[in-house]
Motif scaffolding. Structure first.
Motif, short mmCIF file in Angstrom:
data_model
loop_
_atom_site.label_atom_id
_atom_site.label_comp_id
_atom_site.label_asym_id
_atom_site.label_seq_id
_atom_site.Cartn_x
_atom_site.Cartn_y
_atom_site.Cartn_z
N MET A 33 -43.06 50.82 -6.63
CA MET A 33 -42.84 50.76 -5.18
C MET A 33 -41.35 50.54 -4.93
N PRO A 34 -40.78 51.21 -3.93
CA PRO A 34 -39.36 50.98 -3.60
C PRO A 34 -39.09 49.50 -3.31
N GLU A 35 -37.96 49.01 -3.80
CA GLU A 35 -37.63 47.60 -3.65
C GLU A 35 -37.51 47.18 -2.19
N TYR A 36 -37.07 48.13 -1.32
CA TYR A 36 -36.92 47.75 0.09
C TYR A 36 -38.24 47.34 0.71
N PHE A 37 -39.36 47.87 0.19
CA PHE A 37 -40.67 47.52 0.74
C PHE A 37 -41.10 46.12 0.30
N LYS A 38 -40.48 45.61 -0.75
CA LYS A 38 -40.79 44.26 -1.24
C LYS A 38 -39.86 43.21 -0.65
N ASN A 39 -38.62 43.62 -0.37
CA ASN A 39 -37.59 42.66 0.02
C ASN A 39 -37.53 42.37 1.51
N HIS A 40 -38.12 43.25 2.32
CA HIS A 40 -37.98 43.11 3.77
C HIS A 40 -39.33 43.28 4.45
N PRO A 41 -39.51 42.66 5.62
CA PRO A 41 -40.69 42.97 6.44
C PRO A 41 -40.68 44.44 6.84
N VAL A 42 -41.87 45.00 7.05
CA VAL A 42 -41.98 46.39 7.44
C VAL A 42 -42.44 46.48 8.90
N TYR A 43 -41.73 47.31 9.66
CA TYR A 43 -42.00 47.52 11.08
C TYR A 43 -42.59 48.91 11.22
N TYR A 44 -43.82 48.98 11.75
CA TYR A 44 -44.46 50.28 11.95
C TYR A 44 -43.94 50.87 13.26
N ALA A 45 -43.12 51.91 13.15
CA ALA A 45 -42.52 52.48 14.37
C ALA A 45 -41.92 53.84 14.04
N LYS A 79 -42.32 28.21 26.75
CA LYS A 79 -41.92 27.43 25.58
C LYS A 79 -41.04 28.28 24.68
N ASP A 80 -40.01 27.66 24.11
CA ASP A 80 -39.08 28.40 23.25
C ASP A 80 -39.80 29.04 22.07
N ALA A 81 -39.36 30.25 21.72
CA ALA A 81 -39.91 30.93 20.54
C ALA A 81 -39.33 30.32 19.27
N VAL A 82 -40.07 30.44 18.18
CA VAL A 82 -39.61 29.97 16.86
C VAL A 82 -38.71 31.05 16.28
N GLU A 83 -37.50 30.67 15.90
CA GLU A 83 -36.56 31.63 15.34
C GLU A 83 -36.80 31.81 13.84
N ILE A 84 -36.88 33.08 13.43
CA ILE A 84 -37.12 33.41 12.03
C ILE A 84 -35.97 34.29 11.53
N ASN A 85 -35.31 33.82 10.46
CA ASN A 85 -34.24 34.57 9.82
C ASN A 85 -34.84 35.52 8.79
N LEU A 86 -34.68 36.82 9.02
CA LEU A 86 -35.24 37.81 8.11
C LEU A 86 -34.31 38.12 6.94
N ASP A 87 -33.07 37.67 7.03
CA ASP A 87 -32.10 37.95 5.96
C ASP A 87 -32.10 36.83 4.94
N GLN A 88 -33.26 36.55 4.40
CA GLN A 88 -33.43 35.59 3.32
C GLN A 88 -34.50 36.15 2.39
N PRO A 89 -34.60 35.64 1.19
CA PRO A 89 -35.61 36.17 0.27
C PRO A 89 -37.00 36.16 0.90
N MET A 90 -37.82 37.16 0.56
CA MET A 90 -39.16 37.26 1.12
C MET A 90 -39.95 35.98 0.89
#
Length: 534
Positions: free
Chosen positions: A406-418, A352-363
């Motif tokens: 807290m740095p703004e980048y941690f609020k504005n974007h999802p965080v990837y543990y890697a 089944k097709d995956a649901v597409e999520i645009n990360l370049d929008q407000p949190m």
């Protein structure tokens, strides 16, 4: 009193490994008191170590790849099982090109060796084996993961992935046998010792024990696993050493029954029972299904009457184990699969097709989109992710403790543990798969309260505190496939830049852009947790 009779603890009955000859150089023989001594130039040890750790970082065993192929051919496999298996085979095709290693966590270098009494090198063998490790990690696109302490709390990355763990045992004869392993933190952390008693040793109690302890493994070490369960042991360390070697296939040819001397043996009946328990758990290949494990090794050992140590551990989807030997005929290394594309089906499994999520929008808008879908939903992420793991999280927590923002980048974007491996020339990224989510669990509640970590991407199950925090603050945890770091780097990660804490090396905060990055909803904003529901 019984008569004395020495019993070899691990009487391996045969070696069916397919080896390839690396060289006949560095090896010669000499007669001493009627014994044929095999002389090994130390440079041969260095060369073998370098070649072994290079091979095992980019290639896997044919038997392991056949296990993945069989999942795709099994009508009882879930869609998620097949999706993970197919992705892992694609990952190995990319890794076999020799630029992007199978996993971004290129591991602790481990050497287990048996040196025959009639083998002569004239040096400290560990030094030359370590030199081979050093050269491999310097020259290939691998990651430096070893940190050394200068005090109880002060540490520093060595910058060369040393020290290695090197264990050399004495043996009869004039052969030198090796097992080379690169053990990542995810699978290494899923090695458990349980101090039990005689009360465990009946069918009912052992079955219940296994069902319960499988939950300790979870999925953070990248299943499907090669699972090892060891019952007994003359000491705790003997039990755990057996777990590691058994998970690497080293003890596949032990006897299948015990004797009065206390030989270790494989219990084939219990291997079938444990495999069935794993299948019925429905944990599957990370996101539900039948294939939590590829196979199981159950080894029974002698024990002190007052003790019953039990060891549990895995070799993960990056099944990086390779055997080698030095004999009078030359230096040999196990033949790994260098043409993995032959294991791929002509067509990808129909899903089944995956649901597409645009990360370049407000949190706020990302959260509104995610809340529409239930747990287990497969997603395709495109846009910006912030990459941060243990050390970066600790730094940000320290900032909060000091009253800083807290740095703004941690609020504005999802965080990837890697944390990536080295970047090959001409590519945007090195191998870059997810790390274990659970290590960041203590930070989730405090970070979400100030607007950070609202969407997290990583691998494996998490504690109840994360589910509670997401429910209270409206956050989400998305599970990425653990294992296919090479294919993610090649196909999904389009750009990468360090934006904070550059002194942390591979643990610096990065901003990356991804396309069609696969993930699943594991924990939602309503208090649902995929793993808790299993």
């Amino acid at each position: 009193m019984s008569d004395f009779k020495y019993q070899k603890p691990f009487p391996i009955t045969k070696d069916t490994t397919k080896y390839r000859l690396l060289t006949k150089d560095y090896v010669s023989t000499v007669e001493v008191d009627g014994r044929k001594i095999v002389k090994v130039d130390p440079k041969g040890l260095e060369m073998l170590s370098k070649e072994a750790f290079s091979d095992v970082s980019f290639f896997l065993r044919p038997a392991h790849l056949n296990k993945l192929k069989s999942i795709l051919q099994d009508d009882e496999a879930s869609d998620n099982d097949r999706f993970v298996a197919h992705t892992m085979l694609l990952n190995q095709v990319v890794a076999a090109e020799g630029e992007l290693p199978t996993c971004q966590d290129t591991g602790t270098a481990i050497v287990v060796a048996k040196k025959g009494e009639d083998v002569y090198t004239g040096v400290n063998d560990a030094e030359y084996l370590s030199k081979g490790v050093y050269e491999t990690y310097q020259e290939r696109n691998l990651r430096y993961s070893q940190v050394v302490p200068f005090s109880m709390f002060e540490e520093k990355n060595t910058g060369n992935n040393l020290p290695a763990q090197i264990d050399i045992y004495a043996e009869k004869g004039n052969a030198y046998e090796f097992l080379f392993v690169t053990k990542g933190g995810g699978s290494g952390n899923k090695t458990f010792l349980y101090q039990e008693t005689k009360a465990l040793l009946n069918e009912k109690n052992l079955t219940e024990f296994i069902k319960k302890k499988l939950r300790d493994l979870g999925t953070s070490a990248c299943p499907p696993y090669h699972l090892a369960l060891v019952i007994g042991g003359t000491s705790a360390e003997a039990t755990l050493a057996t777990v590691k070697k058994a998970s690497a296939g080293y003890y596949d040819h032990l006897p299948t029954e015990g004797n009065e001397g206390g030989q270790a043996f494989r219990d084939l009946e219990w291997e079938k029972k444990v495999q069935e328990i794993c299948q019925k758990s429905e944990i599957g290949a990370q996101f539900g299904g039948k294939y939590f494990v590829h196979d199981v090794r159950v080894i029974r050992m002698p024990r002190h009457a007052a003790s019953c140590p039990v060891g549990l551990g895995v070799s993960c989807s990056a099944d990086r184990n390779v055997k080698a030997k030095i004999t009078e005929e030359g230096i040999f290394l196990e033949q790994l699969e260098k043409n993995p594309i032959q294991y791929l089906p002509k067509e990808a499994p129909h899903l089944k097709d995956a649901v597409e999520i645009n990360l370049d929008q407000p949190m706020e808008d990302i959260l509104k989109e995610l809340t529409k879908y239930p747990i287990k939903t497969r997603l395709s992420l495109t846009g910006t992710l912030i990459v941060a793991r243990d050390m970066a999280h600790a730094r940000i927590q320290q900032m909060l403790n000091e009253g800083k923002e807290m740095p703004e980048y941690f609020k504005n974007h999802p965080v990837y543990y890697a944390g990536p491996a080295k970047t090959p020339k001409g590519m945007p990224s090195g191998s870059f798969g997810p790390t274990t989510a659970g290590r960041m669990d203590p930070y989730v509640g405090p970070f979400q309260k100030v607007g950070g970590s609202m969407v997290m991407v990583a691998k494996g199950n998490r504690y109840q505190s994360v589910t509670d925090a997401c429910k209270e603050n409206g956050g989400f945890y998305l599970g990425s496939i653990g294992g296919p770091a090479a294919v993610l780097a090649k196909n999904s990660i389009k750009s990468i830049e360090v934006i904070d804490f550059p002194e942390l090396g591979m643990e610096a905060v990065r901003k990356i852009r991804v396309e069609n990055f696969p993930a699943f909803i594991i924990v939602d904003d309503k208090g649902n947790d995929f793993f808790a529901d299993m």
